[in-house]
Design a protein around this motif. Sequence first.
Motif, short mmCIF file in Angstrom:
data_model
loop_
_atom_site.label_atom_id
_atom_site.label_comp_id
_atom_site.label_asym_id
_atom_site.label_seq_id
_atom_site.Cartn_x
_atom_site.Cartn_y
_atom_site.Cartn_z
N ASP A 93 -41.79 -33.69 -6.98
CA ASP A 93 -42.90 -33.26 -6.73
C ASP A 93 -43.78 -32.46 -7.84
O ASP A 93 -44.69 -32.77 -8.27
CB ASP A 93 -43.05 -32.63 -5.47
N TYR A 94 -42.77 -31.33 -8.17
CA TYR A 94 -43.58 -30.51 -9.27
C TYR A 94 -42.99 -30.52 -10.40
O TYR A 94 -41.62 -30.49 -10.86
CB TYR A 94 -43.29 -28.81 -8.74
N CYS A 95 -43.55 -31.20 -11.65
CA CYS A 95 -43.15 -31.32 -13.12
C CYS A 95 -44.25 -30.63 -13.81
O CYS A 95 -45.29 -30.58 -13.46
CB CYS A 95 -43.28 -32.79 -13.32
N GLU A 96 -43.92 -30.34 -14.99
CA GLU A 96 -44.61 -29.85 -15.96
C GLU A 96 -44.36 -30.50 -17.37
O GLU A 96 -43.13 -30.48 -17.87
CB GLU A 96 -44.03 -28.24 -16.27
N TYR A 98 -44.40 -31.14 -20.71
CA TYR A 98 -44.20 -29.86 -21.81
C TYR A 98 -44.52 -30.50 -23.35
O TYR A 98 -45.16 -29.86 -24.08
CB TYR A 98 -42.78 -29.47 -22.03
N SER A 99 -44.39 -31.93 -23.49
CA SER A 99 -44.67 -32.38 -24.89
C SER A 99 -44.85 -33.92 -24.68
O SER A 99 -44.59 -34.56 -23.52
CB SER A 99 -43.76 -32.02 -26.01
N ILE A 100 -45.04 -34.57 -25.56
CA ILE A 100 -45.23 -36.08 -25.44
C ILE A 100 -43.92 -36.66 -25.19
O ILE A 100 -44.14 -37.78 -24.34
CB ILE A 100 -45.88 -36.82 -26.83
N ASP A 101 -42.76 -36.18 -25.28
CA ASP A 101 -41.60 -36.83 -24.79
C ASP A 101 -40.68 -35.86 -24.16
O ASP A 101 -39.37 -36.10 -23.95
CB ASP A 101 -40.79 -37.42 -26.20
N GLU A 102 -41.42 -34.80 -23.73
CA GLU A 102 -40.46 -34.00 -22.69
C GLU A 102 -41.09 -33.47 -21.46
O GLU A 102 -42.23 -33.26 -21.75
CB GLU A 102 -40.17 -32.71 -23.50
N ILE A 103 -40.49 -33.35 -20.45
CA ILE A 103 -41.31 -32.98 -19.04
C ILE A 103 -40.13 -32.28 -18.26
O ILE A 103 -38.91 -32.70 -18.30
CB ILE A 103 -41.48 -34.09 -18.28
N PHE A 104 -40.49 -30.98 -17.74
CA PHE A 104 -39.63 -30.25 -16.84
C PHE A 104 -39.65 -30.73 -15.60
O PHE A 104 -40.97 -31.10 -15.10
CB PHE A 104 -39.96 -28.78 -16.92
N PRO A 232 -33.90 -16.91 -15.16
CA PRO A 232 -34.98 -17.92 -15.34
C PRO A 232 -36.14 -16.76 -15.83
O PRO A 232 -36.59 -16.03 -15.00
CB PRO A 232 -35.27 -18.77 -14.46
N CYS A 233 -36.85 -16.92 -16.92
CA CYS A 233 -38.11 -16.05 -17.37
C CYS A 233 -39.05 -16.45 -18.47
O CYS A 233 -40.13 -16.15 -18.62
CB CYS A 233 -37.56 -14.49 -17.78
N VAL A 234 -38.69 -17.84 -18.87
CA VAL A 234 -39.78 -18.62 -19.54
C VAL A 234 -40.60 -19.13 -18.72
O VAL A 234 -40.22 -20.09 -17.92
CB VAL A 234 -38.92 -19.50 -20.93
N ASP A 235 -41.76 -18.77 -18.95
CA ASP A 235 -43.04 -19.53 -18.18
C ASP A 235 -43.73 -20.52 -18.91
O ASP A 235 -44.22 -20.42 -19.85
CB ASP A 235 -43.98 -18.52 -17.73
N THR A 236 -43.54 -21.93 -18.31
CA THR A 236 -44.14 -23.04 -19.30
C THR A 236 -45.25 -23.79 -18.47
O THR A 236 -45.62 -24.79 -18.60
CB THR A 236 -43.31 -24.07 -19.93
N ALA A 237 -45.96 -22.87 -17.42
CA ALA A 237 -46.77 -23.72 -16.62
C ALA A 237 -47.61 -24.78 -17.29
O ALA A 237 -47.99 -24.55 -18.33
CB ALA A 237 -47.54 -22.65 -16.06
N GLU A 238 -47.71 -25.78 -16.42
CA GLU A 238 -48.39 -26.97 -16.96
C GLU A 238 -49.56 -26.72 -17.83
O GLU A 238 -50.72 -26.14 -17.15
CB GLU A 238 -48.52 -28.05 -16.16
#
Length: 421
Positions: A93-96, A98-104, A232-238
Motif C-alpha cells: 500500500d505505502y511506497c516511497e 526514492y530514485s529512478i531505480d529504487e523504491i521503499f 529507524p530515523c531517516v525520513d525519506t517521505a516521497e
Amino acid sequence: MWAVLDANSYFCSVEKVFHPGLAGKPAVVLSSNDGIIVALTPEAKALGLHRGDPLFKVRSIVERNHVNVFSTNMMLYAAMSKRVQNIIRQSVDYCESYSIDEIFADLSGFDSHFNLEEYMRGVALRIKLWTDIPVSVGVAPTKTLAKMGSKFAKNFPGYRSVCMIDSDAKRRKALELFELDDVWGVGRRTYEKLLSLGVRTPLEFADKPGEWVHRHFTKPGVQTWKELNGYPCVDTAEVLKRQSITTSRSFGQMITTIEQVKASVASFAASCANKLRAQASSAGTVSVFLCSNFFREDLPQYFNMASYSFPVATADTIEITRAAMAIVDEIYRPGIKYKKSGVLLGDIVNGGVQQNLFDPVPNRKDRLELSKTLDSLNQKFGLKTVRLAVEGGKTEEWKVKSEHRSPNYLTSLDDILTVQI
DNA sequence: TCTGGGGTCCTAGGACCC
DNA sequence: TCTGGGGTCCTAGGACCC
C-alpha cells in the motif's frame, strides 16, 4: 519493517530488455554527450571498466572485447521505471519512490499475514516476469539496513533476490561483513574520518557508545549510527514536488558567440519551465551559469552565474526565457570558448502565489495557458516541435552527441518494436 | 579530439532585530 | 573604568544521494 527494491545495473537492464541477444554479454550505458560510463553490467566490470571512466580513455578495452555501448535514454528508463514501480505498488500500500531505480515499501503489519521474505520474493518474480527487469530486495527494520540487505541479495544468488535482516544475530553478521564505505549515508569524507578514528567496519561503528558518536559527528552521522542499530530515523517521505529544477548540459562542441550561448540557455530555460509546469508549481527566481572547458588548461577559463527574482512567481516560458536572456547579456564575455551552460529555477512555490500590486505582466492567466498549450503540442508531436525562435534550429553545434541511443520503445508510437512470428 | 546531470539536507557565520 | 541577552533570517559551502 521496510523493504527496498533496487534494480540491478538498471540502465543496462533496460537496454537488455529490448536487445535480448545481450544476455551474458558486456554492456555499458554512457552519460549525456557519450562522455563517461554511468552504468555497466557485471560482465563489463569484469573487463576492468568502471563507472565514471571517460569513454575515450577505455576505448581500446571496449573495442577489443566488443562491449555493447548505449547512449543514455532517460525517457526510456523513466517509462520502464514507472512500470516496475506500479507492480510493487499493487502489492504494498505505502511506497516511497526514492530514485529512478529504487523504491521503499512499508511492510508494517504484513508480518502477521505473510512470510515477508516469500512475499517480497513473489513481488521480485512478478517484476522480472512482467518487465524483464531484475531487482534485488532488502528487508529490515530500518532503511539503512534494508539497503545493506539489497546489496547482499544482489551479490549472492543464494538469497534468490531477497535478503532479510530480521534478528540481532543477522544484523551483527551483516554489519561485520559489509564494506564501511558502501553504507548509505557514509560518503568519502565520513569514511576517511571513521578510518582515522580507528573504525574499520559498520559493526565497529554501530557498537560505539552514543556519547562517542555525538562527540565526533553531527546529525547525519548520528542518524546513520542509530539506523545501523535498528532504530529507524531517516525520513525519506516521497518527494513529488522539487524545490529546485535544473537543466544543464555540456555542449557537443565548444561555442563562442552570444547567439549560440543564448540558444542553449533559452532551450534549457524552456525545458526547466516545462518541468515546473509538470509539477504545477511556479518559480520565484531563475539563475543562469556559463562555463568554459575546465579540462583544457591551454584555454582561458571562465565561470559565472547570476540570478533574477520575478516580481510574481511564474511558470511562463516566455517570461522565464526573457529573464534568462537578460542574465546572459550580463555575464557573457567574448573570447571565451564555452563548454557548458545551465538554467536553475528556485524559490519554487506550490498552490497559492503571492501577488504583487505593481505586477508589470498583464494577463498572467493567458500567458500560462499559452505555455500549457506549447506543452500539449510538444507532448503530441514531439519535444521542441513548437519553441521560441531564440532557441535556434534543431541541429545546432552545441547539441549533445548521442550516437548510440536506443529508440523510445515505450513512449513513441513510431518506435514500438515489431515482432515477427 | 573526447571527461555527466540532477537533487537534498545540514551547519556555521554574518547581518539584523528588540 | 565600566560595554547584555536573546532571538530570526539568509547564504555559502560541505556532504551526501542516485
